[in-house]
Design an enzyme around this catalytic site. Structure first.
Site, PDB file in Angstrom:
ATOM      1  N   GLU A 145       5.505  -5.003  -4.223  1.00  9.07           N
ATOM      2  CA  GLU A 145       6.854  -5.314  -3.748  1.00  9.07           C
ATOM      3  C   GLU A 145       6.912  -6.710  -3.129  1.00  9.07           C
ATOM      4  O   GLU A 145       7.979  -7.158  -2.714  1.00  9.07           O
ATOM      5  CB  GLU A 145       7.327  -4.264  -2.741  1.00  9.07           C
ATOM      6  N   ALA A 255       4.463   9.301   0.210  1.00  2.82           N
ATOM      7  CA  ALA A 255       3.198  10.024   0.090  1.00  2.82           C
ATOM      8  C   ALA A 255       2.075   9.099  -0.381  1.00  2.82           C
ATOM      9  O   ALA A 255       0.961   9.116   0.154  1.00  2.82           O
ATOM     10  CB  ALA A 255       3.355  11.201  -0.870  1.00  2.82           C
ATOM     11  N   ASP A 257       1.983   5.881  -0.022  1.00  9.33           N
ATOM     12  CA  ASP A 257       1.706   4.902   1.032  1.00  9.33           C
ATOM     13  C   ASP A 257       0.839   5.513   2.126  1.00  9.33           C
ATOM     14  O   ASP A 257      -0.053   4.850   2.668  1.00  9.33           O
ATOM     15  CB  ASP A 257       3.013   4.398   1.631  1.00  9.33           C
TER      16      ASP A 257
END
Length: 309
Positions: A145, A255, A257
């Site tokens: 990201e 989850a 992460d």
């Protein structure tokens, strides 16, 4: 946990405000659907992983950018409250990143991300801070990201600083071949593994094939999270699937992460690879059992309780 020095975790990644709506099902195109709940919370894959590492017991530092809006102030406060070092979180002009999340009654989610200030992360500052972290950190976590132009620079700077590198390749994207050789651990879920390798991951055997795709490109070890089928570890010498911890699913947001952050903390603590995988898996399972992204991430004590159960 007993830490060797340096024992910290450095996370380079995204931070956002998560706006989550809960409903019985996802709406059809053009449909307005009445929901059952709403939450506003800290999110972003980088921030979630930083919170997960800190709650798992590791001294954690975070490099990211937020906007000069009300959401920027909010997420920095939330990070600090979770025990994450925020000296590397820079405020820039503009809007803080936003994630619009929908969660159905089965706990499945869909997410739309607006990067905002995350796109302002710059190479020179990031590389300098990574190099400066070598005295306090032994593990670097990053994701996709962040601006794509920075991925190779982040991992190369970490490798030069002798940090163990953990890449969560989400959202899945094509990367330059050189990137894979800078990755010690890659942690895709089965969908991301398929999108990157072209191999449908629906069994341990196919997970092993996808894992070898990464190994052939220079990755040190591969951890493919496969939902209810567990986590498959693939190295050149070893193949093992770790069973899932049974929990009642409520919301799968973050989850992965929680898994990555706790894995990084466990590696920094000097746990064995197998022990680190189980620690990360327990954290991910606990995150599924609660609503929200960062609010669902467990503490070290909660993880250990599940492991001891």
């Amino acid at each position: 946990m007993s830490y060797a020095k340096p024992h910290g975790v450095l996370v380079v990644g995204s931070v956002s405000t998560d706006l989550t709506a809960f409903s019985s099902r996802s709406p059809e195109p053009g449909e307005t659907l009445r929901g059952e709940g709403f939450s506003l919370a800290l999110g972003g894959k980088g921030a979630n992983q930083a919170v997960a590492a800190a709650r798992a017991g590791a001294p954690t530092s975070f490099l990211a950018c937020v906007g000069d809006d009300v959401f920027g102030d909010m997420v920095v406060r939330e990070l600090a409250a979770a025990g994450v070092g925020v000296d590397g979180v820079r405020t820039v002009a503009g809007e803080t990143g936003i994630a619009h999340i929908r969660v159905d009654e089965e706990g499945e989610n869909s997410i739309v991300i607006v990067p905002g200030a995350n796109d302002a992360l710059d190479e020179a500052t990031t590389v300098q801070r990574i190099r400066a972290s070598a005295d306090t950190c032994s593990v670097l976590l990053t994701q996709l990201e962040t601006p794509p132009r920075l991925t190779a620079s982040i991992l190369r700077a970490a490798r030069d600083a002798r940090l163990t590198t953990v890449l969560d390749p989400a959202p899945a994207a094509s990367l330059d071949e050189e990137v894979w050789g800078l990755v010690d651990f890659v942690t895709p879920n089965e969908t991301e593994a398929r999108m990157i390798t072209g191999i449908e991951v629906d069994s341990e055997a196919s997970a092993a094939s996808a894992g070898r795709w990464f190994l052939d490109r220079g990755v040190g070890a591969v951890l493919i999270t496969r939902g209810g089928s567990g986590t498959t570890l693939v190295t050149r010498e070893h193949l093992e699937t770790f069973p899932v911890f049974e929990v009642e699913p409520v919301d799968t947001t973050a989850a992965g992460d929680a898994f990555a952050g706790a894995l990084g903390a466990a590696l920094a603590a000097g746990r064995s690879l197998e022990g680190a995988v189980r620690f990360g898996s327990a954290s991910g399972a606990l995150a599924v059992s609660k609503r929200g992204a960062s609010p669902s991430i467990p503490t070290a004590a909660e993880i250990q309780q599940l492991l001891d159960h």
